[in-house]
Design an enzyme around this catalytic site. Structure first.
Site, mmCIF file in Angstrom:
data_model
loop_
_atom_site.group_PDB
_atom_site.id
_atom_site.type_symbol
_atom_site.label_atom_id
_atom_site.label_comp_id
_atom_site.label_asym_id
_atom_site.label_seq_id
_atom_site.Cartn_x
_atom_site.Cartn_y
_atom_site.Cartn_z
ATOM 1 N N HIS A 42 16.293 -7.749 1.546
ATOM 2 C CA HIS A 42 15.163 -8.026 0.292
ATOM 3 C C HIS A 42 14.173 -6.677 0.358
ATOM 4 C CE1 HIS A 42 12.006 -9.025 -2.487
ATOM 5 N NE2 HIS A 42 11.251 -9.302 -1.774
ATOM 6 N N HIS A 87 6.218 -5.501 2.947
ATOM 7 C CA HIS A 87 5.431 -6.318 2.086
ATOM 8 C C HIS A 87 5.486 -7.801 2.176
ATOM 9 C CE1 HIS A 87 9.283 -7.084 -0.161
ATOM 10 N NE2 HIS A 87 8.512 -7.845 -0.830
ATOM 11 N N GLU A 139 2.575 -12.322 4.593
ATOM 12 C CA GLU A 139 2.843 -13.510 3.861
ATOM 13 C C GLU A 139 3.858 -14.641 4.530
ATOM 14 O OE1 GLU A 139 2.695 -12.819 -0.291
ATOM 15 O OE2 GLU A 139 3.711 -14.618 -0.740
ATOM 16 N N ASP A 140 4.991 -13.999 5.111
ATOM 17 C CA ASP A 140 6.040 -15.102 5.523
ATOM 18 C C ASP A 140 6.304 -15.090 7.081
ATOM 19 O OD1 ASP A 140 6.185 -15.367 2.743
ATOM 20 O OD2 ASP A 140 8.180 -13.886 2.620
ATOM 21 N N ASP A 177 9.158 -5.128 -6.057
ATOM 22 C CA ASP A 177 9.466 -6.569 -5.395
ATOM 23 C C ASP A 177 10.003 -7.643 -6.552
ATOM 24 O OD1 ASP A 177 9.278 -8.781 -3.632
ATOM 25 O OD2 ASP A 177 7.225 -9.210 -4.239
ATOM 26 N N ASP A 184 17.673 1.076 -35.380
ATOM 27 C CA ASP A 184 17.021 2.131 -34.185
ATOM 28 C C ASP A 184 17.441 1.497 -32.854
ATOM 29 O OD1 ASP A 184 15.186 0.168 -34.585
ATOM 30 O OD2 ASP A 184 13.370 1.534 -34.345
HETATM 31 MN MN MN Z 1 8.979 -10.019 -1.628
#
Ligand code: MN
Length: 724
Positions: free
Chosen positions: A51, A75, A79-80, A142, A264
């Protein structure tokens, strides 16, 4: 240079636009992330590291710099995984740490609802975005990868929630930042999740008509190209493009039409060298085909908020149907595709990642969104603020202002200046007077008439469209209400104090009032008066607290104790060697039976009893006026005691404190509670107790309650005592 097989594709993509990249550091970031995520899996069953790697690859689509690529790889690490922001800073530097921190969600805070947590996260994101705009680019990449892999989420409800949030927040942000590449794909992926049948049908229909469309567009391009050559205008490129599915779908919904009726779906784009060539091409286009009235937009003269520049015109094409033509320079085209990302400069020391002047909307959003407390209102305002439909209006001097569609003159007035808004009394549009609810039109010249005495009206809250104007009007009323409250409180207080005549005149002095405010736990005199003015505190309660101090008698030079017939015993104090003495207790220290005490002979020949550690006693110059006193064993009076409780504010806090005191069969005289800025509550209780062990018992009971920080007996030591 290191070689990691998984990174081959990323490397190739970066080298295409940034041959000087710090590849070793990027490899290092990959290894760091792979290690941190080791063992974690995506919903698809793949290793988690796929990811962040995909996010980094997406970032190359907008020519992201090294730090942004590295932030993309890292990133989700904070957090994880167990890894901390400090580790990232130590290894990859401050910028990368700030970027990863910016995309990290706030930890779950107990007691917050889901929508409140969401609000706080968005707040945080916007704040981070204002420091470094690359935060949002990483966040968008992300989201894009998560949307691309959304089908692996097993819960349909969750898939729809994520897709909905993408349309509510991320595509408007991408639009505002002008990163259309991300915006279009995010929109189409959201449509695929939310309306799978519509999505499939559109895809099929567009595919089945592709051949015909291509032939038709080739004809237009051929005609236009030949004419341009003939006129000597050089162009870089002419090509046709199909709009993205989501915008076609929106148009079908809006116009209640089928796909073959939407004209259009296609647009022709002409890329040229210079701005003057843009207008040259426009002239040729209009000479070849008839323009559709009202469909000409000059975003070169008036760029959009996201810096988008181009000329749009719609013409009646050879097959009799309208066709949009977009004309722009190469540079404008780059901005049109990559938006804010096109403005990055990669050379060392030249990186410009702070939102510049052109991103005024970001600043405006920051201005007001901090004030909004309610989560639903916040989301509503947020969506509103990101809506792209705008009107452009002018001041009489020719300054241009952009406002959301539907704005009224008052929105304009508040945008120009808060005071212009507050003092507005009328509006003129293109020279004519208009009402305050007039809806601004593109190109209007607006003049706001102001008056020194002008002030907002509550009706304005119903008229204005922008959250900014609404917040400024609300703030004005809050302030005015406060001023009224302060004035009313001051008047009530002064009237009451004056009614006591000379005795209390000292309490009209500002020093004394400031002291009083402090004693009642207010930050300043104004807050104190406001509480009185708004009936949170009664003047009687204040006067009761100070009355006795004021009548305090001056000490005599020669101590004499005179019998005092009317007041025998019953006060609980024995004066050694003297019966029948007028006894009173120092209001400064409120002695309780059991406290070590000392007597103090007053001018009126009575005795005032103080605690031995009372400052009024300690400060006393004349030991001759001191006299030993003791508590009687038995007495039938109760004693006034005051207690201050500091606690976390919560429901039923005051009620729980009252119940605890009541359980000890204690009479409560006054209760005064207020919540401080830091979320703690201060409760002040005056009550009647038997003695100091009774008091200690009450304190113990209160301390056992939930959330109590401090329980303290209040001992006043005011300078207003004239006891010396
Ligand atoms: Mn992510």
């Amino acid at each position: 240079m290191c070689e990691i097989a998984e990174l081959n594709s990323l490397k190739e993509k970066i080298l295409r636009y940034n041959p000087d990249c710090d590849w070793a550091l990027i490899c290092d970031a990959y290894r760091f992330a792979a290690e941190a995520h080791a063992g974690q899996k995506r919903h698809s069953g793949e290793d988690y590291i796929t990811h962040p790697l995909a996010v980094a690859e997406i970032l190359t689509e907008v020519d992201a710099d090294d730090k942004t690529i590295i932030a993309g790889l890292l990133h989700d690490v904070v957090e994880d995984t167990e890894c901390s922001g400090e580790e990232i800073e130590a290894r990859f530097g401050r910028d990368v740490a700030v970027l990863t921190e910016g995309v990290t969600k706030l930890g779950k805070v107990k007691g917050r609802t889901k929508s409140e947590q969401k609000m706080e996260n968005i707040r945080k994101m916007i704040l981070a975005m204002a420091t470094d705009i690359r935060v949002i680019i990483v966040k968008l990449a992300d989201r894009l990868h998560n949307m691309r892999t959304l089908q692996y989420h097993s819960s349909e409800a969750k898939r729809r929630e994520i897709a909905g949030e993408t349309l509510d927040l991320y595509t408007p942000l991408a639009n505002r930042l002008g990163v259309f590449q991300f915006k279009w794909e995010l929109e189409d992926l959201a449509l695929k999740t939310l309306e799978p049948q519509v999505y499939r049908r559109l895809l099929q229909e567009l595919a089945s008509t592709r051949k015909a469309r291509e032939a038709y567009i080739d004809e237009v391009i051929g005609l236009l190209g030949a004419k341009l050559k003939e006129s000597g205008i050089e162009y870089k490129e002419i090509y046709g493009r199909t709009k993205n599915l989501y915008s076609i779908y929106r148009k079908m919904l809006r116009q209640q039409k089928d796909l073959d009726e939407i004209y259009d779906v296609l647009a022709v784009r002409v890329i040229v060298d210079s701005v003057s060539d843009c207008y040259g091409v426009l002239g040729i286009v209009h000479s070849l085909w008839v323009p559709v009235p009202g469909r000409f937009k000059d975003y070169i003269a008036m760029p959009k908020q996201n810096m988008y520049q181009s000329i749009h015109t719609t013409i009646i094409s050879p097959n009799g149907k309208p066709l949009e033509v977009q004309i722009r320079t190469e540079e404008m085209h780059h901005v049109a595709e990559y938006g804010i990302a096109a403005h990055w400069q990669y050379k060392e020391g030249k990186t410009n990642v702070k939102p510049d002047r052109k991103l005024n909307w970001l600043r405006q959003m920051l201005d007001w969104q901090n004030e909004v407390k309610d989560a639903d209102e916040f989301m509503a305002s947020m969506k509103y603020d990101l809506v792209d439909q705008l009107v452009y209006v002018f001041t009489p001097r020719g300054d241009i202002y952009e406002l959301p569609y539907g704005s009224v003159p008052l929105d304009f007035a508040y945008r120009v200046h808060t005071e212009v808004g507050h003092k507005a009394i009328g509006a003129r549009c293109n020279g004519n007077m208009v009402t305050f609810d007039y809806v601004l039109q593109n190109g209007d010249i607006i003049e706001i008439l102001t008056s020194k005495n002008g002030k907002p009206s509550r009706d304005w809250l119903k008229i204005v469209k922008t959250p900014q104007a609404r917040n400024k009007i609300r703030a004005w009323f809050r302030r005015e209400q406060r001023e009224e409250g302060v004035a009313r409180g001051r008047e009530l207080y002064e009237r009451e104090v004056r009614s006591y005549g000379e005795d209390m005149a000292a309490y009209l002095k500002s020093d004394a009032i400031a002291e009083l405010a402090k004693r009642f736990q207010f930050a300043n005199t104004d807050n104190f008066f406001q509480a009185i003015g708004e009936n949170h505190l009664t003047v009687t309660a204040v006067i009761n607290g100070i009355k006795d101090e004021i009548k305090y008698e001056e000490p005599v030079s020669e101590p004499v104790i005179r019998p005092y017939a009317e007041n025998k015993g019953h006060h609980g104090i024995i004066v050694k060697g003297a019966d029948n003495v007028k006894i009173r207790f120092g209001r400064c220290c409120n002695p309780l039976p059991g406290d070590p005490v000392i007597g103090f002979i007053t001018r009126g020949a009575g005795i005032t009893v103080h605690r031995k550690d009372c400052v009024n006693v300690i400060k006393g110059e004349d030991p001759k006026r001191m006299i030993a006193v003791e508590w009687e064993d038995a007495y039938d009076t109760n004693f006034q005691a005051e207690i201050n409780i500091v606690a976390d504010d919560r429901d039923r806090l005051t009620a729980d404190v009252m119940t605890a005191i009541n359980d000890t069969k204690t009479t409560i005289n006054t209760v005064f509670a207020r919540v401080m800025k830091d979320g703690t509550a201060v409760i002040n209780v005056k009550m009647e107790v038997k003695n100091n062990s009774h008091f200690d018992y009450i304190c113990k009971k209160i301390r056992r309650l939930k959330g109590i920080h401090e329980v303290k007996r209040v001992i006043h030591a005011s300078d207003n005592h004239r006891s010396g």
